[in-house]
Design a protein around this motif. Structure first.
Motif, PDB file in Angstrom:
ATOM      1  N   ASP A 176      -6.166  -7.552  -3.292  1.00 55.78           N
ATOM      2  CA  ASP A 176      -7.124  -7.166  -3.859  1.00 55.78           C
ATOM      3  C   ASP A 176      -8.476  -6.763  -3.137  1.00 55.78           C
ATOM      4  OD1 ASP A 176      -7.561  -5.518  -5.978  1.00 55.78           O
ATOM      5  OD2 ASP A 176      -8.364  -6.686  -7.337  1.00 55.78           O
ATOM      6  N   ASN A 207      -9.619  -0.221   1.009  1.00 54.25           N
ATOM      7  CA  ASN A 207      -8.086   0.203   0.849  1.00 54.25           C
ATOM      8  C   ASN A 207      -7.176  -0.954   0.272  1.00 54.25           C
ATOM      9  OD1 ASN A 207      -9.398   3.058  -0.023  1.00 54.25           O
ATOM     10  ND2 ASN A 207      -8.864   3.104   2.302  1.00 54.25           N
ATOM     11  N   PHE A 209      -4.277  -3.731  -1.254  1.00 55.33           N
ATOM     12  CA  PHE A 209      -4.708  -4.281  -1.691  1.00 55.33           C
ATOM     13  C   PHE A 209      -4.111  -5.888  -1.512  1.00 55.33           C
ATOM     14  CE2 PHE A 209      -1.086  -5.355  -5.022  1.00 55.33           C
ATOM     15  CZ  PHE A 209      -2.264  -5.604  -6.380  1.00 55.33           C
ATOM     16  N   TYR A 220       0.853  -7.539   7.136  1.00 57.58           N
ATOM     17  CA  TYR A 220       1.682  -6.397   6.495  1.00 57.58           C
ATOM     18  C   TYR A 220       0.487  -6.026   5.682  1.00 57.58           C
ATOM     19  CZ  TYR A 220       4.090  -5.514   2.225  1.00 57.58           C
ATOM     20  OH  TYR A 220       4.667  -4.616   1.084  1.00 57.58           O
ATOM     21  N   ASP A 222       0.032  -3.150   2.250  1.00 60.57           N
ATOM     22  CA  ASP A 222      -0.068  -2.809   0.764  1.00 60.57           C
ATOM     23  C   ASP A 222      -1.190  -2.318   0.630  1.00 60.57           C
ATOM     24  OD1 ASP A 222       0.541  -2.420  -1.996  1.00 60.57           O
ATOM     25  OD2 ASP A 222       2.726  -2.843  -1.408  1.00 60.57           O
ATOM     26  N   LEU A 223      -1.321  -0.874   0.296  1.00 57.82           N
ATOM     27  CA  LEU A 223      -2.215   0.100   0.073  1.00 57.82           C
ATOM     28  C   LEU A 223      -2.661   0.072  -1.522  1.00 57.82           C
ATOM     29  CD1 LEU A 223      -2.723   2.136   3.137  1.00 57.82           C
ATOM     30  CD2 LEU A 223      -3.358  -0.297   2.817  1.00 57.82           C
ATOM     31  N   TYR A 224      -3.545   0.146  -1.591  1.00 53.22           N
ATOM     32  CA  TYR A 224      -3.605   0.909  -3.447  1.00 53.22           C
ATOM     33  C   TYR A 224      -3.007   2.091  -3.530  1.00 53.22           C
ATOM     34  CZ  TYR A 224      -7.401  -2.847  -4.841  1.00 53.22           C
ATOM     35  OH  TYR A 224      -8.284  -4.194  -4.844  1.00 53.22           O
ATOM     36  N   ASP A 225      -3.384   3.148  -2.399  1.00 51.96           N
ATOM     37  CA  ASP A 225      -2.745   4.551  -2.596  1.00 51.96           C
ATOM     38  C   ASP A 225      -0.810   4.368  -1.867  1.00 51.96           C
ATOM     39  OD1 ASP A 225      -1.794   7.083  -2.876  1.00 51.96           O
ATOM     40  OD2 ASP A 225      -3.435   7.645  -1.707  1.00 51.96           O
ATOM     41  N   ASP A 226      -0.230   4.253  -2.621  1.00 57.53           N
ATOM     42  CA  ASP A 226       1.121   4.330  -2.569  1.00 57.53           C
ATOM     43  C   ASP A 226       1.992   5.270  -1.417  1.00 57.53           C
ATOM     44  OD1 ASP A 226       1.727   1.952  -3.811  1.00 57.53           O
ATOM     45  OD2 ASP A 226       1.778   2.724  -5.782  1.00 57.53           O
ATOM     46  N   GLN A 227       0.676   6.597  -1.713  1.00 54.30           N
ATOM     47  CA  GLN A 227       1.468   8.030  -1.155  1.00 54.30           C
ATOM     48  C   GLN A 227       1.094   8.017   0.657  1.00 54.30           C
ATOM     49  OE1 GLN A 227       3.228  10.264  -2.891  1.00 54.30           O
ATOM     50  NE2 GLN A 227       2.701   9.164  -4.629  1.00 54.30           N
ATOM     51  N   GLN A 229       1.756   6.143   4.015  1.00 55.08           N
ATOM     52  CA  GLN A 229       2.484   5.455   4.930  1.00 55.08           C
ATOM     53  C   GLN A 229       2.045   5.020   6.275  1.00 55.08           C
ATOM     54  OE1 GLN A 229       5.997   5.378   4.020  1.00 55.08           O
ATOM     55  NE2 GLN A 229       5.336   6.639   1.709  1.00 55.08           N
TER      56      GLN A 229
END
Length: 286
Positions: A176, A207, A209, A220, A222-227, A229
């Motif tokens: 987070d 940015n 997550f 690896y 994982d970002l807040y904005d799933d758009q 890439q």
């Protein structure tokens, strides 16, 4: 005392007792319950639900019933731990349903299973052809476990004679948007390394997550904005390509030189490097 207060207090008491008894009975998933454990769970839940609604002064007898049921279940569980015969008597024995690709019809009827139910459970395990099954058995909880024949099993490094190192557990280093310094330290890393890796991928910490470091030291994200890439890191692929190029250069030098001594040295180095590549290739292409 008003009735609604009495019911509320008895409900809270039933919940507390039920919570305590379920902790004593142990942890099992629903699919792992034996028939007796399944019946015990339903009965204890039903008795606990009726306790708050008893208004004739006998509600405490429901608690007695709960304790007796739980005591019997704990006692039987203890017997099962100590005695194989007790386990077989309470849970029953596993039954073989398929052997060497042949369905054992008598055992199927004994367990009251249809061929459709058998095939359904096999498909859940990605097995669509009975002939591919070496051995299948139905456990005491109704689950069917199957072992496919050797020629249909997945290829593993051991089967092809490769030795791979045991991997470490992944470490969550960002959660987070907050850096977990303790997890970084367990992996032998620090904030400077994390910041460098984030800069390589053009990502700001705020940015992120979550971020996780695997056994190979790869990060690896994982970002807040799933758009957005994220391109996977290419360090392993680059290293493998560099090693292959070096091996090819050594082989070419060996072929082009006329000096027999130098040719022999180039060939030895090329062969040694090829062995190194073969040994570490599984880690570099994973």
């Amino acid at each position: 005392m008003p009735s609604w207060i009495a019911v509320s207090l008895k409900t809270l008491l039933a919940i507390a007792i039920l919570f305590l008894l379920t902790r004593l009975l142990g942890k099992r998933q629903v699919t792992q319950l034996s028939p007796f454990e399944y019946i015990t769970g339903i009965t204890i839940g039903s008795v606990a639900a009726t306790i708050p609604l008893e208004t004739d002064g006998t509600w405490h007898l429901g608690i007695v019933s709960l304790v007796v049921w739980s005591a019997v279940a704990i006692g039987i569980g203890f017997m099962q731990l100590k005695s194989k015969k007790a386990r077989e008597w309470v849970d029953g024995k596993p039954t073989v349903l398929i052997k060497n690709g042949k369905v054992l019809d008598d055992n199927l009827k004994k367990e009251r299973l249809t061929i459709d139910e058998l095939m359904s459970q096999l498909r859940n395990k990605n097995i669509f052809n009975v002939a591919d099954v070496e051995f299948a058995v139905i456990e005491h909880n109704g689950m069917i476990n199957a072992l496919v024949k050797n020629e249909y099993q997945p290829l593993t490094p051991k089967k092809v004679g490769l030795k791979v190192e045991n991997g470490e557990e992944p470490h969550l280093v960002v959660e987070d948007g907050s850096i977990l310094d303790e997890e970084l330290a367990r992996r032998g890393l620090n904030r400077g390394w994390l910041q460098t890796e984030l800069e390589k991928q053009g990502v700001a910490l705020e940015n992120v997550f979550l971020a996780q470091v695997d056994s190979d030291g790869q990060l690896y994200l994982d970002l807040y904005d799933d758009q957005i890439q994220i391109q996977p890191p290419q360090e392993k692929a680059k290293l493998l390509a560099t090693l292959k190029k070096c091996e090819a250069d050594l082989e070419m030098f060996g072929l082009s030189t006329k000096d027999k001594r130098a040719k022999k040295v180039y060939e030895q180095c090329s062969n040694q490097l090829q062995r190194v590549i073969d040994e570490i290739k599984p880690q570099l292409i994973s």
